[in-house]
Design a protein around this motif. Structure first.
Motif, mmCIF file in Angstrom:
data_model
loop_
_atom_site.group_PDB
_atom_site.id
_atom_site.type_symbol
_atom_site.label_atom_id
_atom_site.label_comp_id
_atom_site.label_asym_id
_atom_site.label_seq_id
_atom_site.Cartn_x
_atom_site.Cartn_y
_atom_site.Cartn_z
ATOM 1 N N VAL A 67 -49.472 7.070 9.025
ATOM 2 C CA VAL A 67 -49.260 6.432 7.730
ATOM 3 C C VAL A 67 -50.255 5.291 7.571
ATOM 4 O O VAL A 67 -50.353 4.412 8.434
ATOM 5 C CB VAL A 67 -47.811 5.896 7.596
ATOM 6 C CG1 VAL A 67 -47.612 5.228 6.252
ATOM 7 C CG2 VAL A 67 -46.804 7.018 7.788
ATOM 8 N N LEU A 68 -50.987 5.304 6.445
ATOM 9 C CA LEU A 68 -51.927 4.246 6.088
ATOM 10 C C LEU A 68 -51.312 3.389 4.993
ATOM 11 O O LEU A 68 -50.958 3.891 3.920
ATOM 12 C CB LEU A 68 -53.246 4.837 5.593
ATOM 13 C CG LEU A 68 -54.243 3.867 4.956
ATOM 14 C CD1 LEU A 68 -54.717 2.823 5.957
ATOM 15 C CD2 LEU A 68 -55.414 4.633 4.367
ATOM 16 N N ASN A 69 -51.167 2.093 5.249
ATOM 17 C CA ASN A 69 -50.695 1.123 4.267
ATOM 18 C C ASN A 69 -51.926 0.597 3.533
ATOM 19 O O ASN A 69 -52.785 -0.036 4.138
ATOM 20 C CB ASN A 69 -49.965 -0.018 4.983
ATOM 21 C CG ASN A 69 -49.502 -1.121 4.075
ATOM 22 O OD1 ASN A 69 -50.112 -1.422 3.062
ATOM 23 N ND2 ASN A 69 -48.412 -1.754 4.452
ATOM 24 N N THR A 70 -52.034 0.861 2.225
ATOM 25 C CA THR A 70 -53.244 0.471 1.500
ATOM 26 C C THR A 70 -53.275 -1.008 1.127
ATOM 27 O O THR A 70 -54.321 -1.500 0.718
ATOM 28 C CB THR A 70 -53.425 1.316 0.221
ATOM 29 O OG1 THR A 70 -52.323 1.100 -0.648
ATOM 30 C CG2 THR A 70 -53.556 2.791 0.559
ATOM 31 N N ASP A 71 -52.177 -1.730 1.276
ATOM 32 C CA ASP A 71 -52.201 -3.172 1.011
ATOM 33 C C ASP A 71 -52.974 -3.917 2.091
ATOM 34 O O ASP A 71 -53.825 -4.748 1.794
ATOM 35 C CB ASP A 71 -50.789 -3.751 0.923
ATOM 36 C CG ASP A 71 -50.181 -3.603 -0.456
ATOM 37 O OD1 ASP A 71 -50.887 -3.140 -1.381
ATOM 38 O OD2 ASP A 71 -48.998 -3.956 -0.609
ATOM 39 N N ASP A 72 -52.680 -3.633 3.341
ATOM 40 C CA ASP A 72 -53.349 -4.344 4.425
ATOM 41 C C ASP A 72 -54.233 -3.432 5.288
ATOM 42 O O ASP A 72 -54.767 -3.863 6.294
ATOM 43 C CB ASP A 72 -52.338 -5.078 5.300
ATOM 44 C CG ASP A 72 -51.327 -4.156 5.962
ATOM 45 O OD1 ASP A 72 -51.494 -2.917 5.931
ATOM 46 O OD2 ASP A 72 -50.334 -4.678 6.519
ATOM 47 N N LEU A 73 -54.377 -2.168 4.873
ATOM 48 C CA LEU A 73 -55.209 -1.172 5.555
ATOM 49 C C LEU A 73 -54.815 -0.981 7.019
ATOM 50 O O LEU A 73 -55.660 -0.732 7.875
ATOM 51 C CB LEU A 73 -56.698 -1.512 5.428
ATOM 52 C CG LEU A 73 -57.227 -1.565 3.992
ATOM 53 C CD1 LEU A 73 -58.694 -1.958 3.982
ATOM 54 C CD2 LEU A 73 -57.012 -0.237 3.288
ATOM 55 N N SER A 74 -53.530 -1.081 7.298
ATOM 56 C CA SER A 74 -53.043 -0.862 8.651
ATOM 57 C C SER A 74 -52.549 0.570 8.807
ATOM 58 O O SER A 74 -52.106 1.203 7.849
ATOM 59 C CB SER A 74 -51.911 -1.837 8.983
ATOM 60 O OG SER A 74 -50.788 -1.602 8.140
ATOM 61 N N TRP A 75 -52.656 1.075 10.024
ATOM 62 C CA TRP A 75 -52.218 2.425 10.368
ATOM 63 C C TRP A 75 -51.027 2.353 11.300
ATOM 64 O O TRP A 75 -50.932 1.453 12.138
ATOM 65 C CB TRP A 75 -53.330 3.186 11.072
ATOM 66 C CG TRP A 75 -54.442 3.622 10.187
ATOM 67 C CD1 TRP A 75 -55.559 2.908 9.878
ATOM 68 C CD2 TRP A 75 -54.568 4.870 9.518
ATOM 69 N NE1 TRP A 75 -56.378 3.640 9.051
ATOM 70 C CE2 TRP A 75 -55.788 4.859 8.819
ATOM 71 C CE3 TRP A 75 -53.773 6.012 9.450
ATOM 72 C CZ2 TRP A 75 -56.226 5.921 8.070
ATOM 73 C CZ3 TRP A 75 -54.211 7.079 8.696
ATOM 74 C CH2 TRP A 75 -55.435 7.041 8.012
#
Length: 86
Positions: A67-75
């Motif tokens: 899962v990629l979180n596009t707010d903080d670009l964390s995986w």
């Protein structure tokens, strides 16, 4: 056996500008590098204002749901499976 893990990971990803295609290529998890040899589905969903991208991919011996979180670009690895029945 499918195991829910929800743990942060490092990802090496590839973007092909001609095909306009983005995909994770290598998962670095717990000190091990797992090269994605087959990419499965990709979908998105929103959690509040945050857009998440979900990828499924298989390395040689393990399956990942990433899962990629596009707010903080964390995986994050959400699930792993060794391909064996539960």
């Amino acid at each position: 056996m499918i195991t829910k893990v929800k743990t942060p990971v490092s990802i090496i990803a590839v973007y092909d500008h001609k095909k306009r295609n983005f995909r994770p290529s290598v998962v670095i998890w717990e000190g091990h590098r797992h090269k994605i040899v087959k990419l499965g589905y990709h979908h998105t969903f929103r959690g509040g204002k945050t857009l998440f991208h979900v990828f499924s991919g298989a390395a040689e011996t393990i399956f990942f749901k990433l899962v990629l979180n596009t707010d903080d670009l964390s995986w994050e690895v959400e699930e792993v499976s060794d391909g064996q029945a539960d």
